[in-house]
Design a protein around this motif. Structure first.
Motif, PDB file in Angstrom:
ATOM      1  N   ALA A 112     -10.626  26.700  11.189  1.00 41.60           N
ATOM      2  CA  ALA A 112     -11.144  26.874   9.834  1.00 41.60           C
ATOM      3  C   ALA A 112     -11.989  28.140   9.743  1.00 41.60           C
ATOM      4  O   ALA A 112     -11.884  28.899   8.762  1.00 41.60           O
ATOM      5  CB  ALA A 112     -11.964  25.658   9.426  1.00 41.60           C
ATOM      6  N   ASN A 113     -12.812  28.379  10.747  1.00 40.81           N
ATOM      7  CA  ASN A 113     -13.625  29.603  10.759  1.00 40.81           C
ATOM      8  C   ASN A 113     -12.739  30.840  10.872  1.00 40.81           C
ATOM      9  O   ASN A 113     -13.007  31.857  10.237  1.00 40.81           O
ATOM     10  CB  ASN A 113     -14.624  29.573  11.913  1.00 40.81           C
ATOM     11  CG  ASN A 113     -15.750  28.606  11.670  1.00 40.81           C
ATOM     12  OD1 ASN A 113     -16.012  28.218  10.539  1.00 40.81           O
ATOM     13  ND2 ASN A 113     -16.407  28.194  12.738  1.00 40.81           N
ATOM     14  N   ARG A 114     -11.702  30.751  11.661  1.00 38.51           N
ATOM     15  CA  ARG A 114     -10.794  31.878  11.842  1.00 38.51           C
ATOM     16  C   ARG A 114     -10.066  32.191  10.530  1.00 38.51           C
ATOM     17  O   ARG A 114      -9.951  33.348  10.147  1.00 38.51           O
ATOM     18  CB  ARG A 114      -9.792  31.551  12.942  1.00 38.51           C
ATOM     19  CG  ARG A 114      -8.968  32.736  13.364  1.00 38.51           C
ATOM     20  CD  ARG A 114      -8.073  32.403  14.543  1.00 38.51           C
ATOM     21  NE  ARG A 114      -8.895  32.130  15.720  1.00 38.51           N
ATOM     22  CZ  ARG A 114      -8.560  31.308  16.684  1.00 38.51           C
ATOM     23  NH1 ARG A 114      -7.429  30.650  16.641  1.00 38.51           N
ATOM     24  NH2 ARG A 114      -9.349  31.130  17.725  1.00 38.51           N
ATOM     25  N   THR A 115      -9.557  31.187   9.826  1.00 37.36           N
ATOM     26  CA  THR A 115      -8.871  31.419   8.560  1.00 37.36           C
ATOM     27  C   THR A 115      -9.846  31.919   7.502  1.00 37.36           C
ATOM     28  O   THR A 115      -9.471  32.751   6.672  1.00 37.36           O
ATOM     29  CB  THR A 115      -8.155  30.148   8.078  1.00 37.36           C
ATOM     30  OG1 THR A 115      -9.082  29.085   7.964  1.00 37.36           O
ATOM     31  CG2 THR A 115      -7.055  29.759   9.029  1.00 37.36           C
ATOM     32  N   ARG A 116     -11.065  31.405   7.511  1.00 37.51           N
ATOM     33  CA  ARG A 116     -12.061  31.865   6.545  1.00 37.51           C
ATOM     34  C   ARG A 116     -12.388  33.336   6.814  1.00 37.51           C
ATOM     35  O   ARG A 116     -12.522  34.134   5.888  1.00 37.51           O
ATOM     36  CB  ARG A 116     -13.338  31.025   6.657  1.00 37.51           C
ATOM     37  CG  ARG A 116     -14.358  31.359   5.586  1.00 37.51           C
ATOM     38  CD  ARG A 116     -15.624  30.525   5.666  1.00 37.51           C
ATOM     39  NE  ARG A 116     -15.346  29.112   5.749  1.00 37.51           N
ATOM     40  CZ  ARG A 116     -15.990  28.265   6.557  1.00 37.51           C
ATOM     41  NH1 ARG A 116     -16.952  28.695   7.332  1.00 37.51           N
ATOM     42  NH2 ARG A 116     -15.684  26.994   6.570  1.00 37.51           N
ATOM     43  N   GLU A 117     -12.514  33.695   8.082  1.00 34.72           N
ATOM     44  CA  GLU A 117     -12.782  35.080   8.445  1.00 34.72           C
ATOM     45  C   GLU A 117     -11.632  35.992   8.049  1.00 34.72           C
ATOM     46  O   GLU A 117     -11.847  37.086   7.554  1.00 34.72           O
ATOM     47  CB  GLU A 117     -13.043  35.169   9.960  1.00 34.72           C
ATOM     48  CG  GLU A 117     -13.489  36.514  10.449  1.00 34.72           C
ATOM     49  CD  GLU A 117     -13.763  36.493  11.924  1.00 34.72           C
ATOM     50  OE1 GLU A 117     -13.011  37.149  12.658  1.00 34.72           O
ATOM     51  OE2 GLU A 117     -14.714  35.805  12.323  1.00 34.72           O
ATOM     52  N   ASP A 118     -10.393  35.523   8.227  1.00 30.71           N
ATOM     53  CA  ASP A 118      -9.226  36.317   7.852  1.00 30.71           C
ATOM     54  C   ASP A 118      -9.157  36.518   6.346  1.00 30.71           C
ATOM     55  O   ASP A 118      -8.797  37.584   5.864  1.00 30.71           O
ATOM     56  CB  ASP A 118      -7.942  35.658   8.348  1.00 30.71           C
ATOM     57  CG  ASP A 118      -7.798  35.736   9.860  1.00 30.71           C
ATOM     58  OD1 ASP A 118      -8.500  36.576  10.480  1.00 30.71           O
ATOM     59  OD2 ASP A 118      -6.996  34.961  10.422  1.00 30.71           O
ATOM     60  N   SER A 119      -9.504  35.500   5.576  1.00 24.88           N
ATOM     61  CA  SER A 119      -9.443  35.622   4.122  1.00 24.88           C
ATOM     62  C   SER A 119     -10.536  36.532   3.582  1.00 24.88           C
ATOM     63  O   SER A 119     -10.355  37.201   2.561  1.00 24.88           O
ATOM     64  CB  SER A 119      -9.521  34.243   3.461  1.00 24.88           C
ATOM     65  OG  SER A 119     -10.794  33.665   3.700  1.00 24.88           O
ATOM     66  N   VAL A 120     -11.677  36.591   4.260  1.00 29.20           N
ATOM     67  CA  VAL A 120     -12.776  37.458   3.836  1.00 29.20           C
ATOM     68  C   VAL A 120     -12.439  38.909   4.128  1.00 29.20           C
ATOM     69  O   VAL A 120     -12.740  39.809   3.336  1.00 29.20           O
ATOM     70  CB  VAL A 120     -14.099  37.040   4.525  1.00 29.20           C
ATOM     71  CG1 VAL A 120     -15.195  38.065   4.287  1.00 29.20           C
ATOM     72  CG2 VAL A 120     -14.516  35.677   4.063  1.00 29.20           C
ATOM     73  N   THR A 121     -11.803  39.196   5.240  1.00 26.94           N
ATOM     74  CA  THR A 121     -11.508  40.577   5.628  1.00 26.94           C
ATOM     75  C   THR A 121     -10.347  41.167   4.822  1.00 26.94           C
ATOM     76  O   THR A 121     -10.209  42.375   4.762  1.00 26.94           O
ATOM     77  CB  THR A 121     -11.194  40.669   7.128  1.00 26.94           C
ATOM     78  OG1 THR A 121     -10.087  39.841   7.434  1.00 26.94           O
ATOM     79  CG2 THR A 121     -12.394  40.294   7.951  1.00 26.94           C
ATOM     80  N   GLN A 122      -9.531  40.354   4.219  1.00 27.88           N
ATOM     81  CA  GLN A 122      -8.392  40.871   3.473  1.00 27.88           C
ATOM     82  C   GLN A 122      -8.791  41.191   2.105  1.00 27.88           C
ATOM     83  O   GLN A 122      -9.160  41.515   1.264  1.00 27.88           O
ATOM     84  CB  GLN A 122      -7.254  39.854   3.430  1.00 27.88           C
ATOM     85  CG  GLN A 122      -6.638  39.687   4.779  1.00 27.88           C
ATOM     86  CD  GLN A 122      -5.529  38.646   4.765  1.00 27.88           C
ATOM     87  OE1 GLN A 122      -5.255  37.997   3.758  1.00 27.88           O
ATOM     88  NE2 GLN A 122      -4.889  38.475   5.896  1.00 27.88           N
TER      89      GLN A 122
END
Length: 84
Positions: free
Chosen positions: A74-84
């Motif tokens: 969940a943290n990884r997907t949240r981080e990916d969505s923030v960086t895009q």
């Protein structure tokens, strides 16, 4: 619990040596003889007698690992969505 199984084996074996049902060992090695025999006997007994507790602990560990993996994902997907 394993320590309790070991202690029970030790006491039973000490009693059997005391009454003469088991050999006393060589010279002054009586305590060492009983300790080693207790270890050898308590290991398989613990494996059989504590199976339910071991399975329950394993299930708890699997649940915690799955929860940690889910949080990490969940943290990884949240981080990916923030960086895009």
């Amino acid at each position: 619990m394993r320590l309790g199984v070991f202690a029970g084996c030790f006491l039973v074996l000490w009693g059997l040596v005391y009454v003469g049902a088991l050999p006393r060992g060589l010279g002054d090695s009586n305590l060492l003889w009983v300790l080693l025999l207790s270890i050898v006997i308590s290991a398989p007994l613990s494996f059989v007698l504590l199976r339910k507790q071991r399975d329950a602990m394993s299930a708890q560990i699997v649940d915690k690992v799955d929860t940690a993996k889910a949080r990490l994902e969940a943290n990884r997907t949240r981080e990916d969505s923030v960086t895009q």
